[in-house]
Design a protein around this motif. Structure first.
Motif, PDB file in Angstrom:
ATOM      1  N   GLY A 152      45.389  34.815  37.534  1.00 31.07           N
ATOM      2  CA  GLY A 152      44.368  35.117  38.535  1.00 31.07           C
ATOM      3  C   GLY A 152      43.109  35.672  37.897  1.00 31.07           C
ATOM      4  N   PRO A 153      41.960  35.527  38.566  1.00 37.61           N
ATOM      5  CA  PRO A 153      40.667  35.881  37.968  1.00 37.61           C
ATOM      6  C   PRO A 153      40.404  37.373  37.850  1.00 37.61           C
ATOM      7  CG  PRO A 153      40.376  35.180  40.241  1.00 37.61           C
ATOM      8  CD  PRO A 153      41.811  34.910  39.902  1.00 37.61           C
ATOM      9  N   PHE A 154      41.151  38.224  38.576  1.00 37.41           N
ATOM     10  CA  PHE A 154      40.864  39.654  38.562  1.00 37.41           C
ATOM     11  C   PHE A 154      41.749  40.457  37.619  1.00 37.41           C
ATOM     12  CE2 PHE A 154      39.295  38.914  43.098  1.00 37.41           C
ATOM     13  CZ  PHE A 154      37.959  38.905  42.708  1.00 37.41           C
ATOM     14  N   MET A 155      42.729  39.826  36.968  1.00 38.03           N
ATOM     15  CA  MET A 155      43.549  40.589  36.039  1.00 38.03           C
ATOM     16  C   MET A 155      42.700  41.014  34.844  1.00 38.03           C
ATOM     17  SD  MET A 155      47.186  39.665  34.138  1.00 38.03           S
ATOM     18  CE  MET A 155      48.099  39.699  35.682  1.00 38.03           C
ATOM     19  N   PRO A 156      42.775  42.291  34.446  1.00 37.74           N
ATOM     20  CA  PRO A 156      41.979  42.748  33.297  1.00 37.74           C
ATOM     21  C   PRO A 156      42.247  41.901  32.058  1.00 37.74           C
ATOM     22  CG  PRO A 156      42.946  44.617  34.453  1.00 37.74           C
ATOM     23  CD  PRO A 156      43.539  43.386  35.068  1.00 37.74           C
ATOM     24  N   ARG A 157      41.187  41.656  31.293  1.00 38.96           N
ATOM     25  CA  ARG A 157      41.284  40.745  30.152  1.00 38.96           C
ATOM     26  C   ARG A 157      42.302  41.214  29.118  1.00 38.96           C
ATOM     27  NH1 ARG A 157      37.646  36.755  30.049  1.00 38.96           N
ATOM     28  NH2 ARG A 157      35.872  36.880  31.488  1.00 38.96           N
ATOM     29  N   GLU A 158      42.394  42.535  28.913  1.00 34.47           N
ATOM     30  CA  GLU A 158      43.354  43.014  27.926  1.00 34.47           C
ATOM     31  C   GLU A 158      44.791  42.758  28.366  1.00 34.47           C
ATOM     32  OE1 GLU A 158      42.248  46.574  30.559  1.00 34.47           O
ATOM     33  OE2 GLU A 158      41.228  44.856  29.603  1.00 34.47           O
ATOM     34  N   LYS A 159      45.031  42.794  29.694  1.00 32.86           N
ATOM     35  CA  LYS A 159      46.364  42.486  30.211  1.00 32.86           C
ATOM     36  C   LYS A 159      46.665  40.998  30.068  1.00 32.86           C
ATOM     37  CE  LYS A 159      47.361  46.638  31.828  1.00 32.86           C
ATOM     38  NZ  LYS A 159      48.451  47.460  31.254  1.00 32.86           N
ATOM     39  N   ASP A 166      37.339  43.424  51.310  1.00 34.45           N
ATOM     40  CA  ASP A 166      38.511  43.614  50.451  1.00 34.45           C
ATOM     41  C   ASP A 166      38.249  42.821  49.192  1.00 34.45           C
ATOM     42  OD1 ASP A 166      40.832  44.444  49.376  1.00 34.45           O
ATOM     43  OD2 ASP A 166      42.158  43.418  50.751  1.00 34.45           O
ATOM     44  N   GLY A 167      37.299  43.299  48.406  1.00 36.92           N
ATOM     45  CA  GLY A 167      36.714  42.490  47.346  1.00 36.92           C
ATOM     46  C   GLY A 167      37.582  42.163  46.169  1.00 36.92           C
ATOM     47  N   LEU A 168      38.704  42.880  45.942  1.00 36.79           N
ATOM     48  CA  LEU A 168      39.513  42.597  44.758  1.00 36.79           C
ATOM     49  C   LEU A 168      40.768  41.806  45.099  1.00 36.79           C
ATOM     50  CD1 LEU A 168      39.154  45.806  42.588  1.00 36.79           C
ATOM     51  CD2 LEU A 168      37.941  43.646  42.458  1.00 36.79           C
ATOM     52  N   ALA A 200      48.809  42.469  39.209  1.00 36.24           N
ATOM     53  CA  ALA A 200      49.983  41.608  39.066  1.00 36.24           C
ATOM     54  C   ALA A 200      50.657  41.703  37.703  1.00 36.24           C
ATOM     55  CB  ALA A 200      49.589  40.154  39.329  1.00 36.24           C
ATOM     56  N   HIS A 201      50.130  42.514  36.801  1.00 39.40           N
ATOM     57  CA  HIS A 201      50.697  42.561  35.450  1.00 39.40           C
ATOM     58  C   HIS A 201      52.180  42.930  35.427  1.00 39.40           C
ATOM     59  CE1 HIS A 201      51.673  44.486  31.545  1.00 39.40           C
ATOM     60  NE2 HIS A 201      51.033  43.439  31.074  1.00 39.40           N
ATOM     61  N   PRO A 202      52.655  43.936  36.187  1.00 41.19           N
ATOM     62  CA  PRO A 202      54.083  44.255  36.146  1.00 41.19           C
ATOM     63  C   PRO A 202      54.972  43.078  36.533  1.00 41.19           C
ATOM     64  CG  PRO A 202      52.868  46.059  37.143  1.00 41.19           C
ATOM     65  CD  PRO A 202      51.898  44.920  36.998  1.00 41.19           C
ATOM     66  N   MET A 203      54.585  42.316  37.570  1.00 42.43           N
ATOM     67  CA  MET A 203      55.371  41.160  37.969  1.00 42.43           C
ATOM     68  C   MET A 203      55.395  40.112  36.865  1.00 42.43           C
ATOM     69  SD  MET A 203      54.689  38.376  41.003  1.00 42.43           S
ATOM     70  CE  MET A 203      53.375  37.603  40.060  1.00 42.43           C
ATOM     71  N   MET A 204      54.217  39.809  36.299  1.00 40.83           N
ATOM     72  CA  MET A 204      54.131  38.800  35.241  1.00 40.83           C
ATOM     73  C   MET A 204      54.953  39.216  34.021  1.00 40.83           C
ATOM     74  SD  MET A 204      52.028  36.154  35.876  1.00 40.83           S
ATOM     75  CE  MET A 204      50.956  35.657  37.223  1.00 40.83           C
ATOM     76  N   ALA A 205      54.850  40.476  33.644  1.00 47.04           N
ATOM     77  CA  ALA A 205      55.613  40.962  32.494  1.00 47.04           C
ATOM     78  C   ALA A 205      57.108  40.879  32.758  1.00 47.04           C
ATOM     79  CB  ALA A 205      55.202  42.405  32.181  1.00 47.04           C
ATOM     80  N   GLY A 206      57.521  41.185  33.999  1.00 42.37           N
ATOM     81  CA  GLY A 206      58.933  41.088  34.344  1.00 42.37           C
ATOM     82  C   GLY A 206      59.454  39.669  34.254  1.00 42.37           C
ATOM     83  N   VAL A 207      58.643  38.704  34.670  1.00 41.68           N
ATOM     84  CA  VAL A 207      59.056  37.302  34.581  1.00 41.68           C
ATOM     85  C   VAL A 207      59.180  36.877  33.118  1.00 41.68           C
ATOM     86  CG1 VAL A 207      58.380  34.920  35.075  1.00 41.68           C
ATOM     87  CG2 VAL A 207      58.148  36.675  36.844  1.00 41.68           C
ATOM     88  N   LEU A 208      58.229  37.270  32.283  1.00 44.74           N
ATOM     89  CA  LEU A 208      58.319  36.931  30.866  1.00 44.74           C
ATOM     90  C   LEU A 208      59.562  37.553  30.227  1.00 44.74           C
ATOM     91  CD1 LEU A 208      54.606  37.147  29.637  1.00 44.74           C
ATOM     92  CD2 LEU A 208      55.993  35.092  29.985  1.00 44.74           C
ATOM     93  N   ASP A 209      59.904  38.775  30.632  1.00 43.30           N
ATOM     94  CA  ASP A 209      61.122  39.410  30.123  1.00 43.30           C
ATOM     95  C   ASP A 209      62.363  38.598  30.480  1.00 43.30           C
ATOM     96  OD1 ASP A 209      59.717  41.540  29.046  1.00 43.30           O
ATOM     97  OD2 ASP A 209      60.040  42.854  30.778  1.00 43.30           O
ATOM     98  N   VAL A 265      54.478  30.821  38.563  1.00 46.27           N
ATOM     99  CA  VAL A 265      54.303  32.239  38.860  1.00 46.27           C
ATOM    100  C   VAL A 265      52.830  32.478  39.131  1.00 46.27           C
ATOM    101  CG1 VAL A 265      54.768  34.590  38.090  1.00 46.27           C
ATOM    102  CG2 VAL A 265      56.187  32.702  37.245  1.00 46.27           C
ATOM    103  N   VAL A 266      52.491  32.870  40.352  1.00 46.84           N
ATOM    104  CA  VAL A 266      51.092  33.060  40.739  1.00 46.84           C
ATOM    105  C   VAL A 266      50.887  34.489  41.204  1.00 46.84           C
ATOM    106  CG1 VAL A 266      50.691  30.638  41.318  1.00 46.84           C
ATOM    107  CG2 VAL A 266      51.547  32.190  43.069  1.00 46.84           C
ATOM    108  N   ALA A 267      49.612  34.929  41.140  1.00 48.94           N
ATOM    109  CA  ALA A 267      49.333  36.334  41.399  1.00 48.94           C
ATOM    110  C   ALA A 267      48.150  36.553  42.316  1.00 48.94           C
ATOM    111  CB  ALA A 267      49.081  37.051  40.066  1.00 48.94           C
ATOM    112  N   GLY A 268      47.682  35.498  43.025  1.00 47.46           N
ATOM    113  CA  GLY A 268      46.483  35.675  43.829  1.00 47.46           C
ATOM    114  C   GLY A 268      45.327  36.057  42.929  1.00 47.46           C
ATOM    115  N   GLY A 269      44.597  37.127  43.292  1.00 50.45           N
ATOM    116  CA  GLY A 269      43.520  37.602  42.429  1.00 50.45           C
ATOM    117  C   GLY A 269      44.025  38.146  41.111  1.00 50.45           C
ATOM    118  N   GLY A 270      45.206  38.757  41.124  1.00 50.92           N
ATOM    119  CA  GLY A 270      45.834  39.205  39.888  1.00 50.92           C
ATOM    120  C   GLY A 270      45.476  40.602  39.441  1.00 50.92           C
ATOM    121  N   ALA A 271      44.692  41.348  40.214  1.00 52.50           N
ATOM    122  CA  ALA A 271      44.235  42.663  39.762  1.00 52.50           C
ATOM    123  C   ALA A 271      45.386  43.599  39.432  1.00 52.50           C
ATOM    124  CB  ALA A 271      43.322  43.291  40.818  1.00 52.50           C
TER     125      ALA A 271
END
Length: 416
Positions: free
Chosen positions: A273-280, A17-19, A246-255, A238-244
Protein backbone atom coordinates in the motif's frame (compact mmCIF):
# COMPACT_ATOMS: atom_id res chain seq x y z
CA UNK A 1 -43.27 23.64 -5.77
CA UNK A 2 -39.45 23.30 -5.74
CA UNK A 3 -37.00 26.17 -5.62
CA UNK A 4 -35.87 27.73 -8.89
CA UNK A 5 -32.67 26.03 -10.06
CA UNK A 6 -29.75 28.42 -10.54
CA UNK A 7 -27.28 25.95 -12.07
CA UNK A 8 -26.75 22.29 -12.91
CA UNK A 9 -27.39 19.83 -10.05
CA UNK A 10 -24.45 19.85 -7.64
CA UNK A 11 -23.30 17.33 -5.08
CA UNK A 12 -20.71 18.35 -2.48
CA UNK A 13 -19.04 15.56 -0.49
CA UNK A 14 -17.07 16.10 2.72
CA UNK A 15 -14.71 13.19 3.36
CA UNK A 16 -12.24 13.14 6.23
CA UNK A 17 -9.82 10.26 6.83
CA UNK A 18 -6.72 11.04 4.86
CA UNK A 19 -4.49 8.07 5.74
CA UNK A 20 -6.86 5.41 4.49
CA UNK A 21 -8.15 4.58 1.03
CA UNK A 22 -11.59 3.31 2.06
CA UNK A 23 -13.33 6.66 2.51
CA UNK A 24 -11.81 7.98 -0.71
CA UNK A 25 -12.81 4.91 -2.67
CA UNK A 26 -16.37 4.91 -1.30
CA UNK A 27 -16.99 8.61 -1.96
CA UNK A 28 -15.50 8.29 -5.47
CA UNK A 29 -17.91 5.45 -6.22
CA UNK A 30 -20.87 7.50 -4.95
CA UNK A 31 -19.82 10.58 -6.94
CA UNK A 32 -19.49 8.54 -10.13
CA UNK A 33 -22.90 6.93 -9.58
CA UNK A 34 -24.47 10.36 -8.94
CA UNK A 35 -23.10 11.60 -12.26
CA UNK A 36 -24.37 8.46 -13.98
CA UNK A 37 -27.85 8.97 -12.61
CA UNK A 38 -27.83 12.74 -13.24
CA UNK A 39 -25.99 13.47 -16.51
CA UNK A 40 -24.66 17.00 -16.72
CA UNK A 41 -24.39 17.37 -12.94
CA UNK A 42 -21.27 18.31 -10.96
CA UNK A 43 -19.72 16.61 -7.93
CA UNK A 44 -17.01 18.15 -5.76
CA UNK A 45 -15.24 16.24 -2.97
CA UNK A 46 -13.52 17.97 -0.06
CA UNK A 47 -10.81 15.55 1.04
CA UNK A 48 -7.57 15.67 2.98
CA UNK A 49 -5.84 12.61 1.56
CA UNK A 50 -2.13 13.20 0.83
CA UNK A 51 -2.69 11.24 -2.40
CA UNK A 52 -5.20 13.78 -3.72
CA UNK A 53 -7.26 12.36 -6.59
CA UNK A 54 -6.00 8.78 -6.17
CA UNK A 55 -8.87 6.95 -7.84
CA UNK A 56 -9.99 7.59 -11.40
CA UNK A 57 -13.32 9.31 -11.53
CA UNK A 58 -16.06 10.39 -13.87
CA UNK A 59 -16.26 13.61 -15.93
CA UNK A 60 -17.97 16.20 -13.77
CA UNK A 61 -16.18 15.19 -10.55
CA UNK A 62 -13.32 17.13 -8.99
CA UNK A 63 -11.47 17.32 -5.67
CA UNK A 64 -10.56 20.15 -3.30
CA UNK A 65 -7.59 19.19 -1.14
CA UNK A 66 -7.66 20.18 2.55
CA UNK A 67 -4.47 20.24 4.66
CA UNK A 68 -3.98 16.68 5.91
CA UNK A 69 -4.57 15.68 9.53
CA UNK A 70 -4.66 12.30 11.24
CA UNK A 71 -6.25 10.84 14.33
CA UNK A 72 -3.64 9.96 16.95
CA UNK A 73 -6.14 8.65 19.53
CA UNK A 74 -9.79 9.01 20.61
CA UNK A 75 -10.56 12.72 20.21
CA UNK A 76 -6.91 13.54 19.46
CA UNK A 77 -5.63 14.85 16.12
CA UNK A 78 -2.41 16.20 14.61
CA UNK A 79 -1.26 17.74 11.33
CA UNK A 80 0.36 15.31 8.89
CA UNK A 81 2.64 17.59 6.86
CA UNK A 82 2.42 21.21 7.99
CA UNK A 83 4.62 22.42 10.85
CA UNK A 84 1.88 24.78 11.99
CA UNK A 85 -0.01 24.02 15.18
CA UNK A 86 -3.05 21.77 14.91
CA UNK A 87 -5.19 24.70 16.05
CA UNK A 88 -4.00 26.79 13.09
CA UNK A 89 -4.46 23.93 10.63
CA UNK A 90 -7.94 23.23 11.96
CA UNK A 91 -8.89 26.90 11.59
CA UNK A 92 -7.65 26.92 8.00
CA UNK A 93 -9.60 23.78 7.17
CA UNK A 94 -12.75 25.22 8.78
CA UNK A 95 -12.56 28.36 6.64
CA UNK A 96 -11.83 26.42 3.44
CA UNK A 97 -14.84 24.17 4.04
CA UNK A 98 -17.17 27.09 4.73
CA UNK A 99 -15.97 28.90 1.59
CA UNK A 100 -16.43 25.82 -0.58
CA UNK A 101 -19.97 25.30 0.70
CA UNK A 102 -20.88 28.93 0.05
CA UNK A 103 -19.29 29.24 -3.40
CA UNK A 104 -20.15 25.81 -4.80
CA UNK A 105 -23.76 26.21 -3.64
CA UNK A 106 -24.64 22.50 -3.58
CA UNK A 107 -28.09 21.02 -3.98
CA UNK A 108 -26.96 18.09 -1.83
CA UNK A 109 -24.27 18.02 0.85
CA UNK A 110 -23.18 14.48 1.63
CA UNK A 111 -21.08 14.27 4.79
CA UNK A 112 -19.00 11.15 5.09
CA UNK A 113 -18.71 9.50 8.49
CA UNK A 114 -18.44 12.44 10.94
CA UNK A 115 -21.61 14.53 11.47
CA UNK A 116 -19.66 17.43 12.99
CA UNK A 117 -16.41 16.97 11.06
CA UNK A 118 -12.98 16.52 12.64
CA UNK A 119 -13.07 18.41 15.96
CA UNK A 120 -16.27 20.17 14.90
CA UNK A 121 -14.75 21.79 11.82
CA UNK A 122 -17.89 21.25 9.74
CA UNK A 123 -20.31 22.98 12.13
CA UNK A 124 -19.83 26.60 10.85
CA UNK A 125 -20.62 25.48 7.30
CA UNK A 126 -23.64 23.47 8.45
CA UNK A 127 -24.99 26.51 10.29
CA UNK A 128 -24.78 28.57 7.11
CA UNK A 129 -26.87 25.96 5.29
CA UNK A 130 -29.79 26.11 7.72
CA UNK A 131 -32.84 27.33 5.83
CA UNK A 132 -30.96 26.86 2.55
CA UNK A 133 -32.34 24.73 -0.26
CA UNK A 134 -29.51 22.20 0.07
CA UNK A 135 -30.47 18.71 1.28
CA UNK A 136 -27.97 17.72 3.99
CA UNK A 137 -27.25 13.99 4.32
CA UNK A 138 -24.94 12.01 6.58
CA UNK A 139 -23.46 8.91 4.93
CA UNK A 140 -22.28 6.46 7.54
CA UNK A 141 -20.75 3.01 7.49
CA UNK A 142 -22.61 0.75 9.89
CA UNK A 143 -19.63 -0.08 12.13
CA UNK A 144 -17.94 3.08 13.45
CA UNK A 145 -16.08 1.94 16.58
CA UNK A 146 -16.78 0.32 19.93
CA UNK A 147 -20.25 1.59 20.93
CA UNK A 148 -19.04 2.86 24.30
CA UNK A 149 -16.25 4.87 22.65
CA UNK A 150 -18.62 6.33 20.05
CA UNK A 151 -21.15 7.38 22.69
CA UNK A 152 -18.50 9.08 24.82
CA UNK A 153 -16.76 10.88 21.94
CA UNK A 154 -19.95 11.95 20.16
CA UNK A 155 -21.31 13.32 23.44
CA UNK A 156 -18.10 15.18 24.27
CA UNK A 157 -17.61 16.60 20.76
CA UNK A 158 -21.22 17.63 20.09
CA UNK A 159 -21.82 15.08 17.31
CA UNK A 160 -25.28 14.14 18.59
CA UNK A 161 -26.33 17.79 18.61
CA UNK A 162 -25.04 18.25 15.05
CA UNK A 163 -26.87 15.12 13.95
CA UNK A 164 -30.15 16.32 15.38
CA UNK A 165 -29.85 19.96 14.32
CA UNK A 166 -28.44 19.91 10.80
CA UNK A 167 -29.28 16.67 8.95
CA UNK A 168 -32.30 15.98 6.79
CA UNK A 169 -31.42 12.31 6.30
CA UNK A 170 -28.94 9.63 7.34
CA UNK A 171 -27.89 6.87 4.95
CA UNK A 172 -26.17 3.87 6.52
CA UNK A 173 -23.86 1.98 4.18
CA UNK A 174 -24.63 -1.38 5.68
CA UNK A 175 -27.31 -3.72 6.97
CA UNK A 176 -29.43 -3.54 10.11
CA UNK A 177 -29.11 -7.33 10.30
CA UNK A 178 -25.41 -6.89 10.99
CA UNK A 179 -25.60 -3.86 13.30
CA UNK A 180 -28.45 -1.64 14.47
CA UNK A 181 -26.82 1.79 14.29
CA UNK A 182 -29.43 3.79 16.20
CA UNK A 183 -29.54 1.29 19.04
CA UNK A 184 -25.83 0.53 19.36
CA UNK A 185 -24.79 4.18 19.27
CA UNK A 186 -27.72 5.53 21.32
CA UNK A 187 -29.10 7.97 18.76
CA UNK A 188 -31.76 10.51 19.68
CA UNK A 189 -35.28 9.79 18.47
CA UNK A 190 -35.30 12.45 15.73
CA UNK A 191 -32.24 11.26 13.77
CA UNK A 192 -33.27 7.63 14.33
CA UNK A 193 -36.48 8.32 12.42
CA UNK A 194 -34.52 9.88 9.54
CA UNK A 195 -32.20 6.88 9.16
CA UNK A 196 -32.29 4.46 6.21
CA UNK A 197 -30.07 1.48 5.39
CA UNK A 198 -28.80 1.56 1.82
CA UNK A 199 -26.76 -1.64 1.86
CA UNK A 200 -23.01 -1.97 1.41
CA UNK A 201 -21.34 0.33 -1.11
CA UNK A 202 -19.09 -1.40 -3.64
CA UNK A 203 -18.00 -1.07 -7.24
CA UNK A 204 -18.77 -3.46 -10.04
CA UNK A 205 -17.50 -7.01 -9.58
CA UNK A 206 -14.22 -7.50 -11.40
CA UNK A 207 -14.83 -9.25 -14.75
CA UNK A 208 -12.19 -11.85 -13.89
CA UNK A 209 -13.68 -12.69 -10.49
CA UNK A 210 -14.50 -16.39 -10.23
CA UNK A 211 -17.92 -16.07 -8.62
CA UNK A 212 -20.41 -18.84 -7.97
CA UNK A 213 -23.33 -16.42 -7.79
CA UNK A 214 -25.05 -14.31 -10.42
CA UNK A 215 -24.68 -10.53 -10.51
CA UNK A 216 -27.53 -8.28 -9.41
CA UNK A 217 -27.55 -4.47 -9.55
CA UNK A 218 -23.84 -4.35 -10.21
CA UNK A 219 -22.81 -6.39 -7.18
CA UNK A 220 -22.33 -10.11 -6.72
CA UNK A 221 -24.97 -12.01 -4.75
CA UNK A 222 -22.55 -14.38 -3.05
CA UNK A 223 -18.96 -14.93 -2.10
CA UNK A 224 -18.67 -18.69 -1.79
CA UNK A 225 -16.60 -20.42 -4.49
CA UNK A 226 -14.29 -23.35 -4.80
CA UNK A 227 -10.83 -23.43 -6.29
CA UNK A 228 -11.16 -24.13 -10.00
CA UNK A 229 -7.93 -26.16 -10.24
CA UNK A 230 -7.23 -28.01 -6.97
CA UNK A 231 -4.03 -29.45 -8.49
CA UNK A 232 -2.51 -26.00 -8.95
CA UNK A 233 -0.63 -24.50 -5.99
CA UNK A 234 -2.86 -21.84 -4.41
CA UNK A 235 -2.14 -18.13 -4.70
CA UNK A 236 -2.43 -16.06 -1.53
CA UNK A 237 -2.58 -12.29 -2.09
CA UNK A 238 -1.89 -10.13 0.97
CA UNK A 239 -3.24 -6.58 0.73
CA UNK A 240 -3.22 -3.71 3.19
CA UNK A 241 -5.37 -0.91 1.76
CA UNK A 242 -3.38 2.27 2.35
CA UNK A 243 -0.92 0.28 4.45
CA UNK A 244 -0.12 2.93 7.06
CA UNK A 245 -0.49 0.47 9.95
CA UNK A 246 -0.26 -2.86 8.11
CA UNK A 247 3.35 -3.77 8.92
CA UNK A 248 2.51 -6.20 11.78
CA UNK A 249 0.13 -8.17 9.55
CA UNK A 250 2.62 -8.28 6.66
CA UNK A 251 5.45 -9.34 8.96
CA UNK A 252 3.26 -12.07 10.45
CA UNK A 253 2.48 -13.45 7.00
CA UNK A 254 6.16 -13.49 6.05
CA UNK A 255 6.92 -15.35 9.30
CA UNK A 256 4.34 -17.98 8.34
CA UNK A 257 4.92 -18.18 4.57
CA UNK A 258 7.50 -20.97 4.59
CA UNK A 259 5.39 -23.27 6.77
CA UNK A 260 2.26 -22.63 4.67
CA UNK A 261 4.21 -23.29 1.48
CA UNK A 262 5.53 -26.60 2.80
CA UNK A 263 2.02 -27.78 3.66
CA UNK A 264 0.03 -26.42 0.69
CA UNK A 265 2.50 -25.28 -1.97
CA UNK A 266 1.01 -21.78 -1.74
CA UNK A 267 2.76 -18.78 -3.23
CA UNK A 268 2.34 -15.31 -1.77
CA UNK A 269 1.95 -11.88 -3.36
CA UNK A 270 2.19 -9.05 -0.82
CA UNK A 271 1.05 -5.49 -1.58
CA UNK A 272 2.13 -3.00 1.08
CA UNK A 273 0.00 0.00 0.00
CA UNK A 274 1.10 3.60 -0.69
CA UNK A 275 1.03 4.81 2.94
CA UNK A 276 3.33 2.25 4.55
CA UNK A 277 6.51 4.01 5.73
CA UNK A 278 9.40 3.46 3.34
CA UNK A 279 11.67 1.98 5.99
CA UNK A 280 8.99 -0.62 6.80
CA UNK A 281 8.59 -1.45 3.11
CA UNK A 282 12.36 -1.83 2.76
CA UNK A 283 12.48 -4.22 5.72
CA UNK A 284 9.66 -6.37 4.35
CA UNK A 285 11.27 -6.38 0.89
CA UNK A 286 14.57 -7.66 2.31
CA UNK A 287 12.76 -10.45 4.11
CA UNK A 288 10.64 -11.31 1.07
CA UNK A 289 13.71 -11.72 -1.15
CA UNK A 290 14.92 -14.46 1.19
CA UNK A 291 11.69 -16.43 0.67
CA UNK A 292 11.34 -17.84 -2.86
CA UNK A 293 7.59 -18.36 -2.43
CA UNK A 294 6.90 -14.64 -1.84
CA UNK A 295 6.77 -11.55 -4.04
CA UNK A 296 6.36 -8.07 -2.54
CA UNK A 297 5.32 -4.85 -4.24
CA UNK A 298 4.11 -1.41 -3.24
CA UNK A 299 0.89 -1.33 -5.24
CA UNK A 300 -1.31 -3.93 -6.82
CA UNK A 301 -1.04 -4.25 -10.60
CA UNK A 302 -4.66 -4.78 -11.57
CA UNK A 303 -7.56 -5.75 -9.31
CA UNK A 304 -7.92 -8.99 -11.23
CA UNK A 305 -5.02 -10.52 -9.31
CA UNK A 306 -6.94 -9.96 -6.09
CA UNK A 307 -10.27 -11.08 -7.54
CA UNK A 308 -8.84 -14.38 -8.81
CA UNK A 309 -6.74 -15.21 -5.75
CA UNK A 310 -7.42 -18.46 -3.92
CA UNK A 311 -7.24 -16.48 -0.69
CA UNK A 312 -6.81 -12.81 0.18
CA UNK A 313 -5.28 -11.94 3.54
CA UNK A 314 -6.29 -8.40 4.34
CA UNK A 315 -6.94 -5.89 7.03
CA UNK A 316 -10.64 -5.40 7.74
CA UNK A 317 -11.32 -1.92 6.39
CA UNK A 318 -14.82 -1.32 5.03
CA UNK A 319 -13.94 -0.82 1.40
CA UNK A 320 -11.53 -3.75 1.04
CA UNK A 321 -13.82 -6.14 2.89
CA UNK A 322 -16.94 -5.28 0.89
CA UNK A 323 -15.16 -5.51 -2.45
CA UNK A 324 -13.83 -8.95 -1.50
CA UNK A 325 -17.41 -10.04 -0.76
CA UNK A 326 -18.51 -8.45 -4.01
CA UNK A 327 -15.90 -10.32 -6.07
CA UNK A 328 -16.55 -13.55 -4.23
CA UNK A 329 -12.91 -13.91 -3.16
CA UNK A 330 -12.25 -15.99 -0.02
CA UNK A 331 -10.78 -13.73 2.65
CA UNK A 332 -8.88 -14.02 5.89
CA UNK A 333 -9.25 -10.71 7.72
CA UNK A 334 -6.63 -9.50 10.18
CA UNK A 335 -8.06 -6.25 11.65
CA UNK A 336 -5.88 -3.47 12.98
CA UNK A 337 -5.38 -3.64 16.72
CA UNK A 338 -6.25 0.02 17.33
CA UNK A 339 -6.80 2.83 18.05
CA UNK A 340 -10.31 2.11 16.75
CA UNK A 341 -12.16 -1.19 17.31
CA UNK A 342 -14.04 -0.79 14.02
CA UNK A 343 -12.09 -3.38 12.03
CA UNK A 344 -12.09 -5.95 14.82
CA UNK A 345 -15.87 -5.65 15.18
CA UNK A 346 -16.42 -5.94 11.42
CA UNK A 347 -14.19 -9.00 11.09
CA UNK A 348 -15.89 -10.71 14.01
CA UNK A 349 -19.47 -9.98 12.88
CA UNK A 350 -18.81 -10.99 9.28
CA UNK A 351 -17.04 -14.18 10.37
CA UNK A 352 -20.01 -15.10 12.57
CA UNK A 353 -22.11 -15.11 9.40
CA UNK A 354 -19.63 -17.29 7.52
CA UNK A 355 -18.74 -14.55 5.02
CA UNK A 356 -15.04 -14.35 5.92
CA UNK A 357 -12.37 -15.98 8.07
CA UNK A 358 -10.62 -13.81 10.63
CA UNK A 359 -7.59 -13.80 12.91
CA UNK A 360 -7.29 -11.68 16.05
CA UNK A 361 -4.44 -9.15 15.57
CA UNK A 362 -3.11 -10.08 19.02
CA UNK A 363 -2.34 -13.56 17.65
CA UNK A 364 0.21 -12.84 14.94
CA UNK A 365 2.78 -15.46 15.91
CA UNK A 366 4.04 -17.54 12.98
CA UNK A 367 2.22 -20.74 14.02
CA UNK A 368 -1.13 -18.99 14.54
CA UNK A 369 -0.88 -17.15 11.20
CA UNK A 370 0.14 -20.32 9.35
CA UNK A 371 -2.74 -22.29 10.88
CA UNK A 372 -5.20 -19.53 9.97
CA UNK A 373 -4.04 -19.37 6.35
CA UNK A 374 -4.04 -23.16 5.88
CA UNK A 375 -7.49 -23.36 7.49
CA UNK A 376 -8.87 -20.57 5.31
CA UNK A 377 -7.55 -22.26 2.14
CA UNK A 378 -9.42 -25.45 3.00
CA UNK A 379 -12.67 -24.15 4.56
CA UNK A 380 -15.50 -22.90 2.29
CA UNK A 381 -17.37 -19.71 3.11
CA UNK A 382 -21.09 -18.92 2.95
CA UNK A 383 -22.61 -16.51 0.41
CA UNK A 384 -23.06 -12.91 1.50
CA UNK A 385 -26.57 -11.42 1.22
CA UNK A 386 -26.90 -10.05 -2.31
CA UNK A 387 -29.37 -7.25 -1.69
CA UNK A 388 -27.05 -5.79 0.96
CA UNK A 389 -24.33 -5.27 -1.66
CA UNK A 390 -26.32 -2.78 -3.73
CA UNK A 391 -25.64 0.28 -1.59
CA UNK A 392 -24.05 2.38 -4.33
CA UNK A 393 -27.14 2.63 -6.52
CA UNK A 394 -29.60 2.62 -3.61
CA UNK A 395 -27.86 5.45 -1.73
CA UNK A 396 -27.54 7.66 -4.81
CA UNK A 397 -31.13 7.01 -5.86
CA UNK A 398 -32.21 8.40 -2.49
CA UNK A 399 -29.97 11.44 -2.99
CA UNK A 400 -31.24 12.19 -6.49
CA UNK A 401 -34.86 11.89 -5.37
CA UNK A 402 -34.41 15.32 -3.76
CA UNK A 403 -33.56 17.01 -7.06
CA UNK A 404 -37.16 18.05 -7.60
CA UNK A 405 -36.70 20.16 -10.72
CA UNK A 406 -34.31 17.77 -12.47
CA UNK A 407 -35.80 15.19 -14.86
CA UNK A 408 -35.58 11.60 -13.59
CA UNK A 409 -33.94 8.95 -15.77
CA UNK A 410 -34.90 5.36 -16.47
CA UNK A 411 -31.67 3.73 -15.34
CA UNK A 412 -30.31 0.47 -16.67
CA UNK A 413 -28.72 -1.99 -14.19
CA UNK A 414 -25.09 -1.08 -13.63
CA UNK A 415 -22.98 -4.18 -14.12
CA UNK A 416 -23.57 -7.51 -15.78
Amino acid sequence: MGAVRRHEPRLLIYSQDGLGLGHMRRTSLLAAEFLRQVPGASALTLSDSPLGQYFSTAPGHDFLKLPSIRKSGPGEWEAVSLSASFRDVLGLRRRLIATAVREFDPDILLVDHMPHGAMGELVPALRKLRGHRAHVVLGLRDIIDDPGVVRRRWTAEGAYEALEEFYDEVLVYGSSDVLDVASEYAWPQGPSQRLAYAGYVCGRPHPRARRLAVVSDGCAEGNGRARQDPMRPPTVVVVAGGGADAHPMMAGVLDAAEAVHEETGARFELVTGPFMPREKVAELRRRSKQLPMTDLRRRVHGRGRVARADLVVSMAGYNTTIELLNDGTPALLVPRSGPSAEQRIRASLFAQRGWVHWLDPDLLGSSAVADAIVGALSTPLSPAVGTDLGGRTTAVARLTSHLESWPKLELEPVGT
